[in-house]
Design an enzyme around this catalytic site. Structure first.
Site, short mmCIF file in Angstrom:
data_model
loop_
_atom_site.label_atom_id
_atom_site.label_comp_id
_atom_site.label_asym_id
_atom_site.label_seq_id
_atom_site.Cartn_x
_atom_site.Cartn_y
_atom_site.Cartn_z
NE ARG A 20 0.01 -9.54 29.92
CZ ARG A 20 0.47 -10.59 29.27
NH1 ARG A 20 -0.34 -11.59 29.00
NH2 ARG A 20 1.72 -10.67 28.88
CB SER A 24 1.44 -18.18 29.49
OG SER A 24 0.21 -18.19 28.80
CG HIS A 69 -4.81 -16.84 26.79
ND1 HIS A 69 -3.99 -17.72 27.46
CD2 HIS A 69 -3.98 -15.92 26.23
CE1 HIS A 69 -2.73 -17.36 27.30
NE2 HIS A 69 -2.70 -16.27 26.55
CE LYS A 81 5.65 -14.42 24.63
NZ LYS A 81 4.19 -14.42 24.69
O1 PNS Z 1 1.55 -15.45 22.71
P1 PNS Z 1 2.37 -14.68 21.73
O2 PNS Z 1 3.82 -14.85 22.04
O3 PNS Z 1 1.95 -13.25 21.61
O4 PNS Z 1 2.14 -15.37 20.30
C1 PNS Z 1 2.92 -14.92 19.23
C2 PNS Z 1 2.56 -15.63 17.90
C3 PNS Z 1 2.76 -17.13 18.00
C4 PNS Z 1 1.11 -15.36 17.56
C5 PNS Z 1 3.50 -14.97 16.87
O5 PNS Z 1 4.82 -15.19 17.25
C6 PNS Z 1 3.26 -15.45 15.46
O6 PNS Z 1 2.35 -14.99 14.80
N1 PNS Z 1 4.11 -16.39 14.99
C7 PNS Z 1 4.02 -16.90 13.65
C8 PNS Z 1 5.15 -16.35 12.79
C9 PNS Z 1 4.73 -15.13 11.99
O7 PNS Z 1 3.70 -15.09 11.36
N2 PNS Z 1 5.58 -14.09 12.02
C10 PNS Z 1 5.34 -12.88 11.30
C11 PNS Z 1 4.58 -11.86 12.11
S1 PNS Z 1 5.65 -10.55 12.52
#
Ligand code: PNS
Length: 172
Positions: A93, A130, A17, A41
């Site tokens: 990744r 993570s 990160h 997750k």
């Molecule tokens: O580390 P990650 O799992 O890639 O993070 C994902 C995250 C938290 C950034 C993503 O799940 C997110 O943006 N959640 C907020 C909900 C949202 O906006 N959903 C619509 C986008 S498809």
């Protein structure tokens, strides 16, 4: 001045990160790291703990104040609008990440008009995730090669680390 929004679960923050944040600053002026919840997750650390670990790591690695940390609930697009973000940054990744990231990028653009930029993880950290950290910690193995030093110290002190196992339900 372009503000880049770097969202993720950060459960916990890793050297991967920090690599993405560093390279984001090569392109954009400031970064807001946003701790969100991915419903797909299982949560491990609380959002508060994730933010604290990120703040410690960012303060020692980027002391000039160009990186801020926040937590959010709800839609990322709403946060992007309220912050006036010029771009959303995601680290990828490999090709497996790209499939779901492309969908999210398109939906976020449809919702708020902000484009997403994908940055490939650097070669030396592209295997760090993570979930790898959680797995190693659960087995009692050292993680100091993969996370910032401040995180190693802080993880030792976190009450939740000794009370719960990776993969339990989120407390957020
Ligand atoms: O580390 P990650 O799992 O890639 O993070 C994902 C995250 C938290 C950034 C993503 O799940 C997110 O943006 N959640 C907020 C909900 C949202 O906006 N959903 C619509 C986008 S498809």
């Amino acid at each position: 001045m372009t503000l880049a929004l770097f969202p993720g679960s950060f459960d916990p923050v890793t050297n991967g990160h920090l690599d993405i944040i560093s390279r984001t600053l090569d392109i954009f002026d400031e970064v807001v790291v946003a701790v969100g919840h991915n419903p797909n997750k299982p949560g491990w650390l609380s959002p508060h703990e994730r933010v604290r670990l990120l703040e410690d790591s960012v303060a020692s690695r980027f002391p000039d104040g160009s990186v801020r940390v926040t937590a959010f609930q709800g839609l990322l697009a709403d946060l992007a609008k309220s912050l006036g973000a010029g771009v959303i940054v995601k680290g990828v990744r490999g090709v497996l990440d790209l499939e779901s990231e492309t969908v999210q990028a398109t939906v976020n653009f449809n919702l708020c008009g902000v484009q997403t930029v994908f940055l490939p993880a650097s070669f030396d950290v592209d295997y760090v995730s993570s979930s790898l950290i959680r797995e190693l910690l659960a087995a009692g193995a050292a993680v100091d090669k993969y996370v910032p030093a401040s995180v190693v110290d802080a993880l030792d002190r976190l009450p939740s680390l000794n009370k719960s196992q990776p993969g339990r339900d989120s407390r957020s």
